[in-house]
Design an enzyme around this catalytic site. Sequence first.
Site, PDB file in Angstrom:
ATOM      1  N   ASP A   1       0.885  -1.175   0.000  1.00 49.70           N
ATOM      2  CA  ASP A   1       0.000   0.000   0.000  1.00 49.70           C
ATOM      3  C   ASP A   1       0.920   1.222   0.000  1.00 49.70           C
ATOM      4  OD1 ASP A   1      -3.132   0.713   1.498  1.00 49.70           O
ATOM      5  OD2 ASP A   1      -1.669   2.221   0.890  1.00 49.70           O
TER       6      ASP A   1
ATOM      7  N   CYS B   1     -12.554  -8.887  -4.108  1.00 50.48           N
ATOM      8  CA  CYS B   1     -13.805  -8.550  -3.418  1.00 50.48           C
ATOM      9  C   CYS B   1     -13.858  -7.035  -3.232  1.00 50.48           C
ATOM     10  CB  CYS B   1     -13.882  -9.251  -2.056  1.00 50.48           C
ATOM     11  SG  CYS B   1     -14.158 -11.010  -2.206  1.00 50.48           S
ATOM     12  N   ALA B   2     -13.145  -6.306  -4.122  1.00 53.14           N
ATOM     13  CA  ALA B   2     -13.117  -4.839  -4.004  1.00 53.14           C
ATOM     14  C   ALA B   2     -13.939  -4.223  -5.133  1.00 53.14           C
ATOM     15  CB  ALA B   2     -11.697  -4.331  -4.005  1.00 53.14           C
ATOM     16  N   ARG B   3     -13.373  -4.129  -6.328  1.00 54.60           N
ATOM     17  CA  ARG B   3     -14.099  -3.572  -7.458  1.00 54.60           C
ATOM     18  C   ARG B   3     -13.686  -4.271  -8.742  1.00 54.60           C
ATOM     19  NH1 ARG B   3     -17.182  -2.035  -4.639  1.00 54.60           N
ATOM     20  NH2 ARG B   3     -18.185  -0.022  -4.369  1.00 54.60           N
TER      21      ARG B   3
ATOM     22  N   GLU C   1     -21.573  -5.465 -14.030  1.00 55.20           N
ATOM     23  CA  GLU C   1     -22.418  -6.259 -13.133  1.00 55.20           C
ATOM     24  C   GLU C   1     -23.886  -6.112 -13.530  1.00 55.20           C
ATOM     25  OE1 GLU C   1     -21.429  -5.162  -9.091  1.00 55.20           O
ATOM     26  OE2 GLU C   1     -19.355  -5.815  -9.336  1.00 55.20           O
TER      27      GLU C   1
ATOM     28  N   HIS D   1     -21.603  -9.646  -5.770  1.00 58.74           N
ATOM     29  CA  HIS D   1     -21.288  -8.423  -5.024  1.00 58.74           C
ATOM     30  C   HIS D   1     -21.943  -8.467  -3.624  1.00 58.74           C
ATOM     31  CE1 HIS D   1     -20.105  -3.951  -5.680  1.00 58.74           C
ATOM     32  NE2 HIS D   1     -19.980  -4.279  -4.408  1.00 58.74           N
ATOM     33  N   LEU D   2     -21.536  -9.466  -2.881  1.00 56.99           N
ATOM     34  CA  LEU D   2     -22.162  -9.708  -1.564  1.00 56.99           C
ATOM     35  C   LEU D   2     -21.298  -9.267  -0.387  1.00 56.99           C
ATOM     36  CD1 LEU D   2     -23.776 -13.284  -1.810  1.00 56.99           C
ATOM     37  CD2 LEU D   2     -24.848 -11.048  -2.070  1.00 56.99           C
ATOM     38  N   GLY D   3     -20.126  -8.673  -0.677  1.00 57.54           N
ATOM     39  CA  GLY D   3     -19.197  -8.331   0.407  1.00 57.54           C
ATOM     40  C   GLY D   3     -19.865  -7.654   1.589  1.00 57.54           C
ATOM     41  N   ALA D   4     -20.734  -6.703   1.293  1.00 58.83           N
ATOM     42  CA  ALA D   4     -21.333  -5.911   2.379  1.00 58.83           C
ATOM     43  C   ALA D   4     -22.736  -6.390   2.721  1.00 58.83           C
ATOM     44  CB  ALA D   4     -21.387  -4.456   1.942  1.00 58.83           C
TER      45      ALA D   4
HETATM   46  N1  LIG Z   1     -17.479  -6.151  -2.299  1.00 57.78           N
HETATM   47  C1  LIG Z   1     -18.096  -5.271  -1.558  1.00 57.78           C
HETATM   48  O1  LIG Z   1     -19.295  -5.377  -1.307  1.00 57.78           O
HETATM   49  C2  LIG Z   1     -17.327  -4.135  -0.993  1.00 57.78           C
HETATM   50  C3  LIG Z   1     -16.269  -3.617  -1.667  1.00 57.78           C
HETATM   51  N2  LIG Z   1     -15.573  -2.557  -1.141  1.00 57.78           N
HETATM   52  C4  LIG Z   1     -14.433  -2.046  -1.908  1.00 57.78           C
HETATM   53  O2  LIG Z   1     -13.269  -2.206  -1.131  1.00 57.78           O
HETATM   54  C5  LIG Z   1     -12.454  -1.063  -1.290  1.00 57.78           C
HETATM   55  C6  LIG Z   1     -11.597  -0.896  -0.055  1.00 57.78           C
HETATM   56  O3  LIG Z   1     -12.393  -0.563   1.053  1.00 57.78           O
HETATM   57  P1  LIG Z   1     -11.738  -0.026   2.425  1.00 57.78           P
HETATM   58  O4  LIG Z   1     -10.694  -0.945   2.875  1.00 57.78           O
HETATM   59  O5  LIG Z   1     -12.857   0.290   3.329  1.00 57.78           O
HETATM   60  O6  LIG Z   1     -11.090   1.309   1.891  1.00 57.78           O
HETATM   61  P2  LIG Z   1      -9.853   2.104   2.508  1.00 57.78           P
HETATM   62  O7  LIG Z   1      -9.909   3.444   1.916  1.00 57.78           O
HETATM   63  O8  LIG Z   1      -9.847   1.960   3.982  1.00 57.78           O
HETATM   64  O9  LIG Z   1      -8.592   1.327   1.920  1.00 57.78           O
HETATM   65  C7  LIG Z   1      -8.161   1.394   0.598  1.00 57.78           C
HETATM   66  C8  LIG Z   1      -6.653   1.323   0.609  1.00 57.78           C
HETATM   67  O10 LIG Z   1      -6.193   1.208  -0.717  1.00 57.78           O
HETATM   68  C9  LIG Z   1      -4.958   1.884  -0.791  1.00 57.78           C
HETATM   69  N3  LIG Z   1      -4.603   2.184  -2.165  1.00 57.78           N
HETATM   70  C10 LIG Z   1      -5.066   3.198  -2.941  1.00 57.78           C
HETATM   71  N4  LIG Z   1      -4.449   3.136  -4.146  1.00 57.78           N
HETATM   72  C11 LIG Z   1      -3.608   2.083  -4.123  1.00 57.78           C
HETATM   73  C12 LIG Z   1      -2.711   1.511  -5.072  1.00 57.78           C
HETATM   74  N5  LIG Z   1      -2.562   2.040  -6.280  1.00 57.78           N
HETATM   75  N6  LIG Z   1      -2.014   0.418  -4.709  1.00 57.78           N
HETATM   76  C13 LIG Z   1      -2.147  -0.109  -3.477  1.00 57.78           C
HETATM   77  N7  LIG Z   1      -2.961   0.392  -2.525  1.00 57.78           N
HETATM   78  C14 LIG Z   1      -3.706   1.469  -2.858  1.00 57.78           C
HETATM   79  C15 LIG Z   1      -5.184   3.109   0.057  1.00 57.78           C
HETATM   80  O11 LIG Z   1      -3.954   3.657   0.491  1.00 57.78           O
HETATM   81  C16 LIG Z   1      -5.989   2.555   1.213  1.00 57.78           C
HETATM   82  O12 LIG Z   1      -5.152   2.204   2.299  1.00 57.78           O
HETATM   83  C17 LIG Z   1     -13.469   0.064  -1.489  1.00 57.78           C
HETATM   84  O13 LIG Z   1     -12.898   1.108  -2.231  1.00 57.78           O
HETATM   85  C18 LIG Z   1     -14.586  -0.597  -2.251  1.00 57.78           C
HETATM   86  O14 LIG Z   1     -14.381  -0.396  -3.627  1.00 57.78           O
HETATM   87  C19 LIG Z   1     -15.892  -2.025   0.058  1.00 57.78           C
HETATM   88  C20 LIG Z   1     -16.951  -2.519   0.778  1.00 57.78           C
HETATM   89  C21 LIG Z   1     -17.787  -3.579   0.281  1.00 57.78           C
HETATM   90  O1  LIG Z   2     -24.015  -1.605  -1.339  1.00 57.10           O
HETATM   91  C1  LIG Z   2     -23.400  -2.659  -1.412  1.00 57.10           C
HETATM   92  O2  LIG Z   2     -23.806  -3.743  -0.978  1.00 57.10           O
HETATM   93  C2  LIG Z   2     -22.018  -2.623  -2.042  1.00 57.10           C
HETATM   94  C3  LIG Z   2     -21.007  -2.258  -1.036  1.00 57.10           C
HETATM   95  C4  LIG Z   2     -19.773  -1.800  -1.669  1.00 57.10           C
HETATM   96  O3  LIG Z   2     -19.368  -2.259  -2.692  1.00 57.10           O
HETATM   97  C5  LIG Z   2     -19.049  -0.697  -1.029  1.00 57.10           C
HETATM   98  O4  LIG Z   2     -19.393  -0.320   0.095  1.00 57.10           O
HETATM   99  O5  LIG Z   2     -18.109  -0.190  -1.657  1.00 57.10           O
END
Ligand SMILES: NC(=O)C1=CN([C@@H]2O[C@H](COP(=O)(O)OP(=O)(O)OC[C@H]3O[C@@H](n4cnc5c(N)ncnc54)[C@H](O)[C@@H]3O)[C@@H](O)[C@H]2O)C=CC1
Ligand SMILES: O=C(O)CCC(=O)C(=O)O
Length: 524
Positions: A168, A227-229, A258, A276-279
């Site tokens: 990171d 499980c991010a994007r 999606e 897309h069930l992470g949350a």
């Molecule tokens: N599947 C789902 O339902 C969910 C998916 N997400 C995704 O997960 C992602 C992360 O969530 P959090 O951990 O809460 O966010 P966060 O903001 O706490 O962590 C993201 C991290 O990524 C790092 N980062 C940014 N650019 C980078 C790069 N080029 N290389 C390496 N690291 C880099 C940042 O420094 C930060 O520490 C969200 O942006 C969202 O897209 C979040 C919640 C639910």
């Molecule tokens: O609303 C949702 O379930 C998606 C959550 C998510 O991807 C996020 O919080 O980034």
Amino acid sequence: MFQVLVADSMSHEGLQPLLDAKNVNIVQKKVEEVEDDLHLFDALLVRSATKVTESLLTRMTSLKIVGRAGVGVDNIDVDAATKKGVVVINAPDGNTISTAEHTFAMMASLVRHIPQAYVSVKSKEWNRNAFVGAELYGKSLGIIGFGRIGSELAKRARAFGMTVLVFDPFLTRDRAEKIGVKGCSIEDILANSDIITVHTPLTKETKGLLGKVNIGKTKKGVYLINCARGGIIDEEALIQYLENGHVRGVALDVFEVEPPVNSKLLEFDNVITTPHLGASTKEAQLNVATQVSKEVLHFLEGKPVTSSINLPTLTKELFEKIQPFYQLGKKMGNIVSQCMREPVQEIAIQYEGSVAELETSFITKSLLAGFLSARVDSTVNEVNAGMVAKERGISFSEKISSNQSGYENCISVHVQGDHKSFEIKGTHVPNYGERIVGINDFNIDFIPTGYLLYIQHQDKPGVIGRVGKVLGDHKINIATTQVGRKEKGGEAIMMLSFDRSLDEELIDCLKSFEDILSIRTIDL
Ligand SMILES: NC(=O)C1=CN([C@@H]2O[C@H](COP(=O)(O)OP(=O)(O)OC[C@H]3O[C@@H](n4cnc5c(N)ncnc54)[C@H](O)[C@@H]3O)[C@@H](O)[C@H]2O)C=CC1
Ligand SMILES: O=C(O)CCC(=O)C(=O)O
């Protein structure tokens, strides 16, 4: 009554703060269902399904705030929102645990073939040899993106006896050591991890981060998890590495498009997926809906918000300290704009005394918003003030100086125009209120409120009396009067306040007086 549109499905219990509010009306419908009423909504609440595009923002002409019940804001055009002065907030940590747990569940399922074995048993097979898996214990997990979710996942992986490698760009050694992980380069992660999982936002930098080149640098037989994007792992490249057997298995909760109905990825037996069930847990949904509901309500009621994407964020305590200066700044900006009715190139703001110890950028933005709102048609507030100023070629700067003002706190503004400059000084006295204490080197003391008349004149007998007489003849009551001069017989100023605005005709009459140099009306 504030109108709030909840456009995606959300926990009913989580919406309770808004449902309970007497001044809020909630409509829970998709955008398409309220197309004709979009202009009525003050707030919009979404998850990831609704795309908050520039076009939608343009149609929502009363919109003040977008609340994202979740973390990722890639479904919201934040730049367009900022330009329009719309605040964007999210619920940054409400779904962290759920998403970390989901990722962990995906990882365990991936290496033990649980989804495939489940389908097999359901089809009446009993094929134990086909699903021999691998232990997590002793394996190296590479985490790319070590924010909230990445770090929660790391704790769980360590509890399972995994070695955790982390990349990171914003990771400090301190933080890595606290959690017991090893901060390393992305090259190290690619070369040494048995399993790689991504937890970054989707940005220009992270799009395709695991693409043709980087997946090629991973160990043969690597497992990949997203499980991010969708898009952080390039799907086309991933398909190639699945076809040539370099990647042993993949777990995907998210996709570039999606739902991924036409994706070739769905044809691979070693690609396991969730929609897309992470949350998607009761707890996470309650958390995120409650967080955004409270924040949106606070914002609509003029209270501070703490999780804004495009506003400087302040704690409630700090906001309370800054609030009086924030209001003073807005009024000073407005006064300057109304007094300097010509193009302005530069606004320099100086903070002295106790105000200088606060988050002054917030006051600067408020001052700019006050200045610009008197000049531009579109909404300007502290969200977009800096951007609008730059678009209009106005540079602004702020400076903290040692206190030489004689006041406990002082904000000074110097504005440079094409031909003129203007200066104003203001202070806030606890329990007494805001005062303007200087204009263009004249000491003065007035409350910046209501309808004001700023008159520059010669310091000669009878000028003040004549102004008073004309106003009296027009049945205009002067609420307060302040005068200032630098030297006897020289240039002087008057600041008069009224209970109502003055007619143009009356102003023209005053302007025609000998010894009156200029007159400006100021409405605050
Ligand atoms: N599947 C789902 O339902 C969910 C998916 N997400 C995704 O997960 C992602 C992360 O969530 P959090 O951990 O809460 O966010 P966060 O903001 O706490 O962590 C993201 C991290 O990524 C790092 N980062 C940014 N650019 C980078 C790069 N080029 N290389 C390496 N690291 C880099 C940042 O420094 C930060 O520490 C969200 O942006 C969202 O897209 C979040 C919640 C639910
Ligand atoms: O609303 C949702 O379930 C998606 C959550 C998510 O991807 C996020 O919080 O980034």
